[in-house]
Design an enzyme around this catalytic site. Sequence first.
Site, PDB file in Angstrom:
ATOM      1  N   CYS A 277      -0.545  -0.932 -11.107  1.00  0.00           N
ATOM      2  CA  CYS A 277       0.553  -0.190 -10.471  1.00  0.00           C
ATOM      3  C   CYS A 277       1.937  -0.814 -10.702  1.00  0.00           C
ATOM      4  O   CYS A 277       2.860  -0.103 -11.122  1.00  0.00           O
ATOM      5  CB  CYS A 277       0.324  -0.006  -8.982  1.00  0.00           C
ATOM      6  SG  CYS A 277      -1.361  -0.191  -8.438  1.00  0.00           S
ATOM      7  N   ARG A 306     -10.106  -9.408 -11.148  1.00  0.00           N
ATOM      8  CA  ARG A 306     -10.169  -9.592  -9.693  1.00  0.00           C
ATOM      9  C   ARG A 306     -11.201 -10.648  -9.366  1.00  0.00           C
ATOM     10  O   ARG A 306     -12.245 -10.724 -10.015  1.00  0.00           O
ATOM     11  CB  ARG A 306     -10.549  -8.279  -9.006  1.00  0.00           C
ATOM     12  CG  ARG A 306      -9.465  -7.237  -9.186  1.00  0.00           C
ATOM     13  CD  ARG A 306      -9.791  -5.965  -8.470  1.00  0.00           C
ATOM     14  NE  ARG A 306      -8.790  -4.952  -8.775  1.00  0.00           N
ATOM     15  CZ  ARG A 306      -8.866  -3.681  -8.407  1.00  0.00           C
ATOM     16  NH1 ARG A 306      -9.914  -3.277  -7.716  1.00  0.00           N
ATOM     17  NH2 ARG A 306      -7.916  -2.838  -8.726  1.00  0.00           N
ATOM     18  N   GLN A 324      -9.535  -0.140 -15.980  1.00  0.00           N
ATOM     19  CA  GLN A 324      -9.428   1.097 -15.191  1.00  0.00           C
ATOM     20  C   GLN A 324      -8.828   2.188 -16.056  1.00  0.00           C
ATOM     21  O   GLN A 324      -7.938   1.919 -16.853  1.00  0.00           O
ATOM     22  CB  GLN A 324      -8.480   0.880 -14.013  1.00  0.00           C
ATOM     23  CG  GLN A 324      -8.979  -0.063 -12.957  1.00  0.00           C
ATOM     24  CD  GLN A 324      -7.945  -0.205 -11.853  1.00  0.00           C
ATOM     25  OE1 GLN A 324      -6.790  -0.529 -12.107  1.00  0.00           O
ATOM     26  NE2 GLN A 324      -8.360   0.054 -10.626  1.00  0.00           N
ATOM     27  N   ASP A 326      -6.490   4.204 -15.418  1.00  0.00           N
ATOM     28  CA  ASP A 326      -5.548   4.264 -14.317  1.00  0.00           C
ATOM     29  C   ASP A 326      -4.392   5.197 -14.656  1.00  0.00           C
ATOM     30  O   ASP A 326      -4.017   5.327 -15.820  1.00  0.00           O
ATOM     31  CB  ASP A 326      -4.994   2.843 -14.109  1.00  0.00           C
ATOM     32  CG  ASP A 326      -4.620   2.581 -12.666  1.00  0.00           C
ATOM     33  OD1 ASP A 326      -4.680   3.523 -11.855  1.00  0.00           O
ATOM     34  OD2 ASP A 326      -4.266   1.434 -12.356  1.00  0.00           O
ATOM     35  N   HIS A 328      -0.506   6.684 -12.713  1.00  0.00           N
ATOM     36  CA  HIS A 328       0.368   6.803 -11.549  1.00  0.00           C
ATOM     37  C   HIS A 328       1.269   7.991 -11.757  1.00  0.00           C
ATOM     38  O   HIS A 328       1.853   8.149 -12.831  1.00  0.00           O
ATOM     39  CB  HIS A 328       1.151   5.507 -11.347  1.00  0.00           C
ATOM     40  CG  HIS A 328       0.256   4.356 -11.001  1.00  0.00           C
ATOM     41  ND1 HIS A 328      -0.315   3.558 -11.946  1.00  0.00           N
ATOM     42  CD2 HIS A 328      -0.233   3.951  -9.794  1.00  0.00           C
ATOM     43  CE1 HIS A 328      -1.098   2.673 -11.350  1.00  0.00           C
ATOM     44  NE2 HIS A 328      -1.082   2.887 -10.045  1.00  0.00           N
ATOM     45  N   LYS A 412      -6.256   9.489   0.982  1.00  0.00           N
ATOM     46  CA  LYS A 412      -6.835   9.612  -0.360  1.00  0.00           C
ATOM     47  C   LYS A 412      -8.032  10.550  -0.374  1.00  0.00           C
ATOM     48  O   LYS A 412      -8.614  10.854   0.675  1.00  0.00           O
ATOM     49  CB  LYS A 412      -7.268   8.250  -0.878  1.00  0.00           C
ATOM     50  CG  LYS A 412      -8.359   7.618  -0.022  1.00  0.00           C
ATOM     51  CD  LYS A 412      -8.929   6.369  -0.658  1.00  0.00           C
ATOM     52  CE  LYS A 412      -9.958   5.725   0.273  1.00  0.00           C
ATOM     53  NZ  LYS A 412     -10.731   4.681  -0.326  1.00  0.00           N
ATOM     54  N   HIS A 458      -1.666   7.126  -6.968  1.00  0.00           N
ATOM     55  CA  HIS A 458      -2.524   6.371  -7.888  1.00  0.00           C
ATOM     56  C   HIS A 458      -3.738   7.252  -8.119  1.00  0.00           C
ATOM     57  O   HIS A 458      -4.272   7.801  -7.164  1.00  0.00           O
ATOM     58  CB  HIS A 458      -3.098   5.094  -7.269  1.00  0.00           C
ATOM     59  CG  HIS A 458      -2.121   4.199  -6.572  1.00  0.00           C
ATOM     60  ND1 HIS A 458      -1.746   3.003  -7.095  1.00  0.00           N
ATOM     61  CD2 HIS A 458      -1.481   4.316  -5.390  1.00  0.00           C
ATOM     62  CE1 HIS A 458      -0.917   2.399  -6.256  1.00  0.00           C
ATOM     63  NE2 HIS A 458      -0.738   3.179  -5.213  1.00  0.00           N
TER      64      HIS A 458
HETATM   65 ZN    ZN Z   1      -2.215   1.977  -8.675  1.00  0.00          ZN
END
Ligand code: ZN
Length: 582
Positions: A277, A306, A324, A326, A328, A412, A458
């Site tokens: 992010c 992580r 990910q 991912d 945004h 979410k 996200h």
């Molecule tokens: Zn994010």
Amino acid sequence: MQSPTTTDLGPLRHTAAHLLAHAVIDLFGDDVKLAIGPAIKDGFYYDFLKSTPFVLEDLPRIEARMRELIAADLKMEGKPIKRADAERYYTERQQPFKLDILAGIPSDEPLTMYTIGGFTDLCRGGHVERSKKVGAVKLLSIAGAYWRGDEHNPMLQRIYGTAFPTQEQLQAYLDQLAEAERRDHRKLGRELELFSIEEEAGPGLIFWHPKGGTIRRIVEDWLRDELVARGYDIVYTPHVMRLDLWKTSGHTGFYKENMFGPLEVEHDRYQLKPMNCPGHILIYKSRLRSYRELPVRLAELGTVYRYERSGVLHGLLRVRGFTQDDAHIFCTPAQIEREIEDCVEFAWEVLRVFGFERYEVELSARDPARPGDYAGTEAEWQQAEHALMSTLDRMKVPYKYMPGEAVFYGPKIDVKLVDAIGRPWQLTTVQFDFNLPRRFELAYVAEDGSQQVPLMVHRALLGSVERFFGVLIEHYAGAFPAWLAPVQVAILPITDEQVAYASDVHARLRTAGFRSEVDASNERLQKKIRNQQLQKVPYMLVVGKSEVAAGTVNVRARSGEQTSMSVDDFVAKLAADVAARR
Ligand SMILES: [Zn+2]
Ligand SMILES: [Zn+2]
């Protein structure tokens, strides 16, 4: 594994845990120290400390004793007990963990001892009243577990078991367990040479071998094409960034225990990224944005690191480094419903393309009784929750509303796909964020010239590429459809005389864009076929004298079907399979 009645089975399984301890004491005497024995999602366990550790061969004996106790239809009886009496009871029996439990219970809390048959245990209750109601039991495994989960405490042995009201229900569960074991991605990953985890490199870090890498490339290529077609911009961001950035984002506060420690370079501290992010935010922030540019959709196959305790790592499903899919989305309030709808629609496409037919949707909202616990204003939360709900309603998607389940920074939607044997897997998340846009002072110039804070979402569809791959392996039990299979076709010459022809067929398939290989070894045909079956290759082409003479191939599909056809016809058949993602 989930069964619809799991929640009702708690008291039955909790009682089974008492019977497990009863049986262990009967068989091994007071040498055994007792810890705790709760019901869990799929069964129960009890933690013990024994001077000579339990071995797997002990389980059938213990189980047999449990069956006798069940058949005896013993009554479970609870009695209040004074603290001093409970302490004396366990001191006499030299049960240090029980004394430790007692010491941890507030002094004003009433204590109860429950007795079933000849066994008495400190317990809060929640049992079935007679042992016969426990029905059918099975002890499954033994694992190590530290007392109170703390590695400074003694290591105990945890015996896991499960129980069901009837033998039939137990058997159905055990069959499902065996099926899950057959599909275990760690086992198939090794057998099919898809991936490995190398102790030398460290736990929780995945090595994608050529065959796994081929599948990943296909998945990622598909995804990137879809992203571009759906108006996302693909970006790349660094794996390490200044620690200060993670202070601004707040991760060094609420996310600290999930991150690898910082690195020092030229007296400056850097952080391995646990999330993508902040990187995308910096791209958004690199210049002032106008409402005309919104929505900005930034997507990245972003690798993050992580920290997870080594004890919870599990194959591809729980790892320390993963990628990910991912994205945004930064948009105006007027655009948000459309964006959410596109995300959900995109998620459906993922399910469809990868062969998942069932799903479950959860909407996590805030706890209305605790408005102070959340970032963002009342109006923002109302609008966001409304956007999520009305989108799902409009799309006629059934969902479970979960008040109080939202994280502090926004509501979410989670989509869990259900695999071939009925297990739900959490992959897709579409998550509002009222926190980061403020922390990073994000803005856009609105139509009236004022500066506004954009809405930020996200979203990840596959979630983690590693985890998604683990789910795919188990869903297909390693028998990937032709479009994903790392080797689509194995060409098997019957003798050396057909190797040249086999190589020619191989070259034609490669030219047509397919993944094939020739088994030119000296093995007998039956052995070659067996090897390819174990590799779960979608098609084998057997070529002998008559095939060479006729210019054909003998096609053996993974399903067992056998036909003879020209090479051109086979190429057309495979092309149709791949196009249809069969
Ligand atoms: Zn994010
Ligand atoms: Zn109990």
